[in-house]
Design an enzyme around this catalytic site. Structure first.
Site, PDB file in Angstrom:
ATOM      1  N   LYS A   1       7.414   1.235  -0.972  1.00  0.00           N
ATOM      2  CA  LYS A   1       6.685   2.069  -1.929  1.00  0.00           C
ATOM      3  C   LYS A   1       5.982   1.555  -3.163  1.00  0.00           C
ATOM      4  CE  LYS A   1       9.502   5.610  -0.858  1.00  0.00           C
ATOM      5  NZ  LYS A   1      10.196   5.324   0.533  1.00  0.00           N
TER       6      LYS A   1
HETATM    7  C1  LIG Z   1      10.978   5.874   1.469  1.00  0.00           C
HETATM    8  C2  LIG Z   1      11.569   5.010   2.487  1.00  0.00           C
HETATM    9  C3  LIG Z   1      11.251   5.349   3.860  1.00  0.00           C
HETATM   10  C4  LIG Z   1      10.728   6.811   4.549  1.00  0.00           C
HETATM   11  O1  LIG Z   1       9.430   6.756   4.194  1.00  0.00           O
HETATM   12  P1  LIG Z   1       8.495   8.167   4.278  1.00  0.00           P
HETATM   13  O2  LIG Z   1       7.051   7.845   3.705  1.00  0.00           O
HETATM   14  O3  LIG Z   1       9.332   8.832   3.255  1.00  0.00           O
HETATM   15  O4  LIG Z   1       8.691   8.514   5.554  1.00  0.00           O
HETATM   16  C5  LIG Z   1      11.915   4.509   4.641  1.00  0.00           C
HETATM   17  N1  LIG Z   1      12.509   3.445   4.346  1.00  0.00           N
HETATM   18  C6  LIG Z   1      12.686   3.018   3.032  1.00  0.00           C
HETATM   19  C7  LIG Z   1      13.157   1.759   2.483  1.00  0.00           C
HETATM   20  C8  LIG Z   1      11.982   3.999   2.177  1.00  0.00           C
HETATM   21  O5  LIG Z   1      12.284   3.613   0.689  1.00  0.00           O
END
Ligand SMILES: *Cc1c(COP(=O)(O)O)cnc(C)c1O
Length: 462
Positions: A112
């Site tokens: 993120k």
């Molecule tokens: C947010 C997240 C996901 C999922 O990602 P999306 O874009 O919501 O599909 C998977 N793994 C981790 C560690 C995350 O923080």
């Protein structure tokens, strides 16, 4: 370039406006009117470029009307300077033909950070230019919230309120949200699940008076700017394994469908991606939808990969919009049906989606077994989300085409699951070692939009 809503009834907006708004006013999500294509020569020229240079070349056509070249380059430089690896998104080999794309070298140890750090910088530029201030409200299953707080803490002209499901995030995730002491940071623990938090967030956005009154802005993965920032690492990873001369496949641990949708955009931009594989945990609405054509909301079952514990996958709406040939009315109709818990994808759209995405589901036991297997075979310790990806990737590998699994978080963010699998508690990197000692600051809120609105009005710093 202009952006249009997936439900076809919101104003068409330039990039900066879609970024500052988040959700479109008709409840839809913004998508670019057209997707720019990079030529094979342009893609080949990314070989050997820095991550920052690649980011500039991939994103520039999408944002050119809103940010000058200098502004974009400066935002990118600042966004990634705090990452703990010079490659930003290094690729490591797991087995012959199988690679891990490590996306956890940012300040909060999950992918993120790639998008959030960048939009923190872009928000700054846009708000300063227009003399505006905004209130960011986000819902999180854990990683988005910590990344948003890290990106916006202490910035002028912005308050950041983050809603997370009480008791359903890991301790490291919670502490990353509750320990920053800047006055513009507000961590809110809501009674209920992530889907409840996300539903309350949508209520706030759909109350146009409230929305305009506080200058509401969303930084959830529905924000187009976040998807765009994530397109970049598909290019850098694929190019380092021989694209555009050779196709590669990706497997993506998936929850809200933002990360994998970025892969689909990379493919539409001309990157030769063979398979794009959705990997889900036991909360498998996406895998079921792709197999059966029924998008049917079940109950969220908490798992050891909590960032994927969701049943309503917001960004899937963007894939549906493309699969329905850009028909916003058809998408609006499906979303209306979803209010009663389910809709059926038309055969034509389903064929299209199956052409684009493969999928697989991994149980809790398989997740533990994969963490243990990877550790035994390679010495690498992976987080439970990444393990879900690796297992599904192994089921979808095709000889001769490299598979890249996205490693979405650092194992130390989910130490309980890792310890359960291999008996070792992974250590936090040195810059975060003191996290457990800092005082926490959090407000409990009910699963109620009216209560939430008054709290936000009362706590805003400006
Ligand atoms: C947010 C997240 C996901 C999922 O990602 P999306 O874009 O919501 O599909 C998977 N793994 C981790 C560690 C995350 O923080």
């Amino acid at each position: 370039m202009q952006y249009i809503s997936t439900r076809g009834a919101a104003p068409v907006l330039p990039f900066a406006e879609t970024m500052l708004t988040g959700l479109a006013r008709d409840g839809g999500l913004y998508v670019p009117e057209t997707v720019p294509v990079l030529t094979p020569a342009e893609i080949a020229a990314l070989e050997g470029a820095s991550y920052e240079e690649a980011a500039f070349r991939v994103m520039q056509p999408f944002v050119a009307e809103s940010f000058s070249e200098t502004e974009l380059r400066e935002a990118i430089r600042r966004a990634y300077q705090g990452f703990g690896h010079p490659a930003r998104a290094p690729l490591v080999q797991l087995a012959p033909g199988h690679h891990l794309l490590e996306l956890f070298h940012g300040p909060t140890l999950a992918f993120k950070d790639f998008a959030m750090q960048l939009i923190g910088q872009l928000f700054q530029i846009a708000l300063a230019r227009e003399g505006r201030r905004i209130t960011i409200v986000g819902a999180t299953s854990g990683d988005t919230g910590s990344a948003a707080i890290e990106a916006f803490r202490g910035l002028p002209n912005v308050d950041v309120f983050i809603l997370y499901p009480h008791g359903r995030v890991s301790e490291v995730q919670r502490r990353q949200m509750t320990t920053p002491d800047e006055a513009n940071v507000h961590a809110l623990a809501i009674s209920g699940t992530f889907d409840d938090a996300q539903a309350r967030l949508k209520d706030l956005f759909n109350d146009h008076d409230f929305r305009d009154g506080v200058g509401l802005a969303g930084v959830n993965s529905i924000n187009w700017a976040r998807v765009l920032a994530q397109v970049v690492y598909y290019f850098t990873a694929a190019v380092s394994l021989g694209a555009p001369h050779r196709a590669v496949s990706f497997t993506v641990p998936t929850g809200n469908f933002g990360d994998i949708f970025a892969g689909s955009i990379a493919r539409r931009m001309g990157l030769p991606i063979d398979r794009l594989v959705v990997a889900t945990n036991q909360n498998d609405i996406l895998d079921r939808a792709l197999r059966t054509g029924e998008y049917s909301v079940g109950r969220v079952e908490p798992s050891m990969s909590p960032s994927m514990d969701i049943q309503v996958s917001s960004n899937f709406e963007r894939a549906l919009f493309a699969a329905y040939g850009g028909d916003g009315r058809a998408v609006a109709q499906l979303m209306e049906e979803l209010k009663s818990g389910a809709f059926t994808i038309s055969q034509g759209a389903l064929d299209q989606l199956r052409d684009e995405f493969a999928s697989g589901r991994v149980s809790e036991a398989e997740t533990l077994a994969t963490i243990a297997r990877v550790r035994a075979q390679t010495g690498q310790v992976v987080c439970p989300h990444t393990a879900v990806g690796i297992e599904v990737a192994d089921r979808n590998r095709v000889p001769g085409t490299p598979m890249i699994t996205l490693a979405t978080a650092h194992p130390a963010k989910f130490p309980d699951a890792v310890e359960q699998a291999i008996g070792i508690r992974p250590a936090l990197p040195p810059h975060m070692a003191r996290l457990g000692e800092l005082p926490e600051r959090v407000t409990r809120v009910e699963n109620d939009s009216a209560a939430l609105k008054s709290l936000i009005l009362e706590r805003r710093t400006a």
